[in-house]
Design a protein around this motif. Structure first.
Motif, PDB file in Angstrom:
ATOM      1  N   ASN A 390       0.828  -1.215   0.000  1.00 33.90           N
ATOM      2  CA  ASN A 390       0.000   0.000   0.000  1.00 33.90           C
ATOM      3  C   ASN A 390       0.860   1.262   0.000  1.00 33.90           C
ATOM      4  O   ASN A 390       0.565   2.230   0.693  1.00 33.90           O
ATOM      5  CB  ASN A 390      -0.919   0.048   1.229  1.00 33.90           C
ATOM      6  N   PHE A 391       1.941   1.243  -0.779  1.00 31.27           N
ATOM      7  CA  PHE A 391       2.873   2.361  -0.692  1.00 31.27           C
ATOM      8  C   PHE A 391       2.322   3.631  -1.346  1.00 31.27           C
ATOM      9  O   PHE A 391       2.851   4.714  -1.156  1.00 31.27           O
ATOM     10  CB  PHE A 391       4.229   1.984  -1.272  1.00 31.27           C
ATOM     11  N   GLU A 396       1.840   8.963   0.471  1.00 29.23           N
ATOM     12  CA  GLU A 396       0.998  10.122   0.767  1.00 29.23           C
ATOM     13  C   GLU A 396       1.222  10.585   2.199  1.00 29.23           C
ATOM     14  O   GLU A 396       1.307  11.772   2.473  1.00 29.23           O
ATOM     15  CB  GLU A 396      -0.470   9.771   0.542  1.00 29.23           C
ATOM     16  N   VAL A 397       1.319   9.602   3.110  1.00 33.59           N
ATOM     17  CA  VAL A 397       1.576   9.911   4.519  1.00 33.59           C
ATOM     18  C   VAL A 397       2.900  10.663   4.641  1.00 33.59           C
ATOM     19  O   VAL A 397       2.986  11.724   5.273  1.00 33.59           O
ATOM     20  CB  VAL A 397       1.612   8.609   5.350  1.00 33.59           C
ATOM     21  N   ILE A 398       3.941  10.130   4.004  1.00 27.96           N
ATOM     22  CA  ILE A 398       5.267  10.746   4.076  1.00 27.96           C
ATOM     23  C   ILE A 398       5.216  12.179   3.535  1.00 27.96           C
ATOM     24  O   ILE A 398       5.723  13.115   4.146  1.00 27.96           O
ATOM     25  CB  ILE A 398       6.298   9.915   3.271  1.00 27.96           C
ATOM     26  N   MET A 402       6.010  15.763   5.248  1.00 26.05           N
ATOM     27  CA  MET A 402       7.078  16.619   4.725  1.00 26.05           C
ATOM     28  C   MET A 402       6.545  18.019   4.442  1.00 26.05           C
ATOM     29  O   MET A 402       7.203  19.025   4.738  1.00 26.05           O
ATOM     30  CB  MET A 402       7.675  16.019   3.442  1.00 26.05           C
ATOM     31  N   GLU A 403       5.333  18.070   3.885  1.00 22.68           N
ATOM     32  CA  GLU A 403       4.737  19.380   3.590  1.00 22.68           C
ATOM     33  C   GLU A 403       4.543  20.190   4.865  1.00 22.68           C
ATOM     34  O   GLU A 403       4.701  21.413   4.863  1.00 22.68           O
ATOM     35  CB  GLU A 403       3.396  19.192   2.863  1.00 22.68           C
ATOM     36  N   ALA A 404       4.199  19.489   5.954  1.00 22.72           N
ATOM     37  CA  ALA A 404       4.018  20.193   7.228  1.00 22.72           C
ATOM     38  C   ALA A 404       5.335  20.836   7.658  1.00 22.72           C
ATOM     39  O   ALA A 404       5.348  21.928   8.226  1.00 22.72           O
ATOM     40  CB  ALA A 404       3.508  19.234   8.288  1.00 22.72           C
ATOM     41  N   VAL A 405       6.457  20.158   7.376  1.00 26.90           N
ATOM     42  CA  VAL A 405       7.767  20.726   7.720  1.00 26.90           C
ATOM     43  C   VAL A 405       8.085  21.910   6.801  1.00 26.90           C
ATOM     44  O   VAL A 405       8.521  22.963   7.260  1.00 26.90           O
ATOM     45  CB  VAL A 405       8.874  19.650   7.608  1.00 26.90           C
ATOM     46  N   ALA A 419       5.194  10.277  10.571  1.00 27.73           N
ATOM     47  CA  ALA A 419       5.128   9.590   9.285  1.00 27.73           C
ATOM     48  C   ALA A 419       5.419   8.100   9.464  1.00 27.73           C
ATOM     49  O   ALA A 419       4.755   7.250   8.872  1.00 27.73           O
ATOM     50  CB  ALA A 419       6.114  10.206   8.301  1.00 27.73           C
ATOM     51  N   VAL A 420       6.400   7.766  10.314  1.00 23.49           N
ATOM     52  CA  VAL A 420       6.740   6.365  10.548  1.00 23.49           C
ATOM     53  C   VAL A 420       5.569   5.652  11.240  1.00 23.49           C
ATOM     54  O   VAL A 420       5.174   4.558  10.846  1.00 23.49           O
ATOM     55  CB  VAL A 420       8.031   6.254  11.396  1.00 23.49           C
TER      56      VAL A 420
END
Lengths: 436, 293
Positions: A390-391, A396-398, A402-405, A419-420
């Motif tokens: 389900n990558f 999407e999660v990752i 990243m966008e939040a950072v 994310a992990v």
């Protein structure tokens, strides 16, 4: 009378032969635009080499769209013979044992010559199970590269011929570009693919346990290591200073570089075709940067792109046709043509050799950089690829985190831990759904 | 005395109703029942292995902070769309109602955007506000505003609200115009004779008399923001950045269609189904009785 009878019989025979000759092979793909034309050209060429099979390529939209379409058609009982699936869908396809036929089996059943060792190790490894069976046929493979606008560098007082090799040098260059008034020193496409997946392989650190998931579905993400946190912090700081301009989750950044808006870009090697066509400035393509204090870096980058999967439940003669087409595709001449006209890497060693001998790399300097980067060192367990269930969701999660950072809403450590954790939920769900 | 036609046949009413019932069953009840069934299942993408997992999908959803955040995003988005959509169209309707010359032209032009598909509306606004090439972006930059909704969540929200409101204004406008025209002129004239100015007349007479229409539109706009704005979001932000515009219905689509997680997606649509039921109850209990068309 007898002549007429003969004519009818002959006509019927011809018709029969014709019907028999044309076994249709459906190929669903996601190659739009110029690439789509190239795919049609491949099909026409293949159909011209023999009369028994007719390969019909059908464009089914973007990668996720064509995969969804194929899944739906499989559930309804009329899947295509060949399906082009992007690399993040690999684990999903691999787990669907009843839905697919391994390419190695298709080839051996049809007695077509097939040698997995003929392919680049980083390419073949991505699509091979732990027992060494190649499950899908590598088709279009690329990797991430680092592009530099030489003229923007010169304007900022930098040496355009010396592209930054490390992140430290990249930051220094970005600072200088910004100080000289440049509004977009650095941008990047494909955030997860570039800054988590390739970043890990390039620094020889794992993305997840069990050889990045290749050893089983009970894998766990580990990309919240201090090195990963350090890198995402670097990117967050660059974003805060206005030196890293985020452009989106796919290839939107490439247009920003090609138009001259951004001076440095990390994105797919596939971008070079567009840049070559549209950029009105001098530019170079280089290896992606690394942290020089990390032992074992740079290792080698990993591929992205797509491979061809053979769907199950078809007739034996149709599989023979599929095998014939794959044998055709493996020919060094065909591969060289695909490589030189599209910018994707040559997937067989023979095709790479042939292209080198043809003098193509002298004419288009830098075109062999992606292959060189992919094969820089013998791939390790951390750098031969990845296989996470389900990558599509995992990525999407990752990318959300990243966008939040990048937006300054979270610090790198919290974002990567989140994310992990969320990514592992996705992995567990996949594991549970594919227990059997 | 009321005159009634009575069918004495036992089967005729059912036969006449049958087509409508068939359509409802096939296109509404059947898929809804399937969604409920799938929400209890854990399945791989190809449907090769299926397990019954009771409420696991729901548990996973309510344990996921991002799913809960999606509720917050949906609430903010719906509230903004409803308030701005109703406010702007009320203003336009009052203005158009007062126009004497060329009224038809104004009215026609105001109704036009309703004919635009959501995806097209989304693409239009995305182009105008595109971070690199958008014409509005260009002017915003000149004003010193750093416009980049690819990374700024608030700007992304503003963009999808703008596009959604623009598309819905026509619909609201029509209802308000009809509502305004049904207000007896004598009331307004009487107030004017008593010396009430236009603002006073609006707030004390027109607005209260329009309230059933406004309340009806509020429900309709919230339902619109919940479900019909999918096209706008898919054509612009696709739920990003960092989930800032990921409304519930978009997440259903993403998880089910793109990520091939049918169980999780079905569980989400079941939850949505309950929200719709609740909204419908509100509409029937409070609105239907009071609204005057």
């Amino acid at each position: 009378m007898s002549i007429r009878k003969f004519a009818v019989a002959a006509g019927a025979a011809l018709l029969c032969a014709n019907v028999h000759a044309q076994t249709e092979i459906q190929w669903w793909h996601s190659m739009g635009g110029a690439l789509g034309e190239k795919v049609n050209e491949l099909a026409t060429k293949f159909n011209g080499t023999q009369k028994e099979y007719k390969l019909v390529p059908v464009y089914k939209g973007s990668y996720p769209e064509s995969m969804t379409a194929a899944i739906a058609s499989f559930r309804a009982g009329n899947a295509p013979h060949i399906l082009q699936v992007f690399e993040v869908g690999t684990a999903t396809m691999m787990a669907a044992k009843g839905a697919i036929v391994p390419v190695a089996k298709v080839m051996s059943d049809a007695k077509e010559p097939f040698d997995p060792h003929a392919y680049l190790p980083t390419v073949a490894g991505y699509y091979t199970d732990l027992k060494g069976n190649m499950l899908s046929f590598p088709f279009n493979s690329s990797t991430v590269m680092f592009y530099v606008n030489k003229e923007a560098f010169k304007k900022a007082g930098l040496d355009g011929e010396q592209a930054p090799k490390t992140w430290k040098e990249l930051i220094a260059a970005a600072d200088k570009l910004k100080a000289s008034g440049h509004s977009c020193p650095y941008t990047s496409g494909w955030p997860s693919w570039m800054h988590i997946e390739n970043f890990s392989a390039w620094h020889n650190v794992p993305i997840g346990t069990k050889e990045n998931g290749m050893g089983g579905t009970d894998t766990v993400f580990t990309f919240n290591s201090p090195l990963h946190v350090r890198h995402l912090t670097t990117l967050g700081d660059l974003a805060k200073k206005g030196e890293f301009i985020y452009a989106g989750r796919t290839n939107q950044a490439e247009a920003k570089f090609a138009s001259g808006e951004c001076a440095m870009l990390t994105s797919s090697a596939g971008a070079q075709a567009t840049i070559r066509k549209t950029a009105k400035f001098d530019w170079s393509m280089n290896f992606i940067p690394y942290y020089d204090d990390v032992k074992g870096a740079p290792q080698n980058s990993i591929i992205g792109g797509a491979s061809l999967w053979v769907m199950g439940g078809k007739k034996p003669e149709e599989y023979r046709g599929v095998a014939k087409f794959f044998a055709f595709l493996s020919q060094p001449e065909v591969q060289m043509d695909w490589h030189t006209s599209t910018g994707y890497v040559p997937i067989t060693l023979a095709a790479y050799e042939l292209t080198r001998k043809s003098g193509f790399y002298e004419k288009t300097p830098g075109a062999d950089m992606p292959v060189k980067q992919l094969t820089l060192h013998t791939p390790t367990a951390n750098s031969k690829g990845l296989r996470f269930g389900n990558f599509v969701q995992g990525r999407e999660v990752i990318e959300e985190e990243m966008e939040a950072v990048f937006a300054g809403k979270k610090d790198a450590k919290t974002a990567l831990d989140d994310a992990v954790r969320r990514g592992n939920d996705v992995l567990r769900k996949f594991e549970a759904a594919n227990k059997q | 005395m009321e005159k009634r036609v009575v069918f004495r046949s036992a089967w005729l009413p059912y036969a006449l109703l049958a087509p409508q019932i068939a359509v409802t069953v096939v296109f509404f009840f059947w898929p809804a029942a399937q969604a409920v069934w799938y929400s209890f299942l854990l399945q791989d993408a190809f449907g090769l292995s299926t397990q019954f997992v009771w409420f696991q999908n729901f548990q996973a959803l309510f344990g996921d902070s991002h799913y809960l955040d999606s509720f917050r995003v949906t609430a903010i988005f719906s509230a903004l769309v409803a308030v701005f959509g109703i406010g702007a169209s009320l203003l336009l309707a009052v203005m158009a109602d007062g126009v004497v010359r060329g009224a038809l032209v104004y009215k026609t032009l105001l109704i036009w955007p309703y004919a635009v598909a959501s995806a097209v509306a989304g693409a239009l606004w995305a182009f105008l506000f595109a971070p690199s090439i958008g014409i509005v972006t260009y002017f915003l930059r000149k004003l010193g505003i750093d416009w980049n909704w690819i990374i700024q969540g608030d700007q992304a929200m503003l963009l999808v609200v703008l596009a959604s409101v623009w598309k819905q204004i026509s619909y609201n406008f029509l209802f308000f115009l009809a509502g305004l025209q049904s207000i007896p002129k004598s009331l307004i004239e009487a107030a004017a004779i008593d010396g009430a100015g236009p603002f006073r007349r609006f707030w004390t007479i027109v607005f209260p008399l329009l309230s059933p229409t406004t309340f009806f539109l509020l429900v309709v706009n919230i339902v619109y923001a919940f479900f019909d704005t999918f096209g706008v979001i898919d054509a612009t932000t696709q739920g990003g950045p960092a989930g800032a515009t990921q409304i519930l219905v978009y997440k259903v689509y993403y998880d089910g269609v793109k990520a091939a997680d049918l169980g999780g997606s079905s569980a989400q649509s079941v939850i949505l189904m309950f929200i719709v039921i609740a909204l419908t109850v509100v509409q029937f209990r409070f609105v239907e009785r009071r609204v005057q068309y």
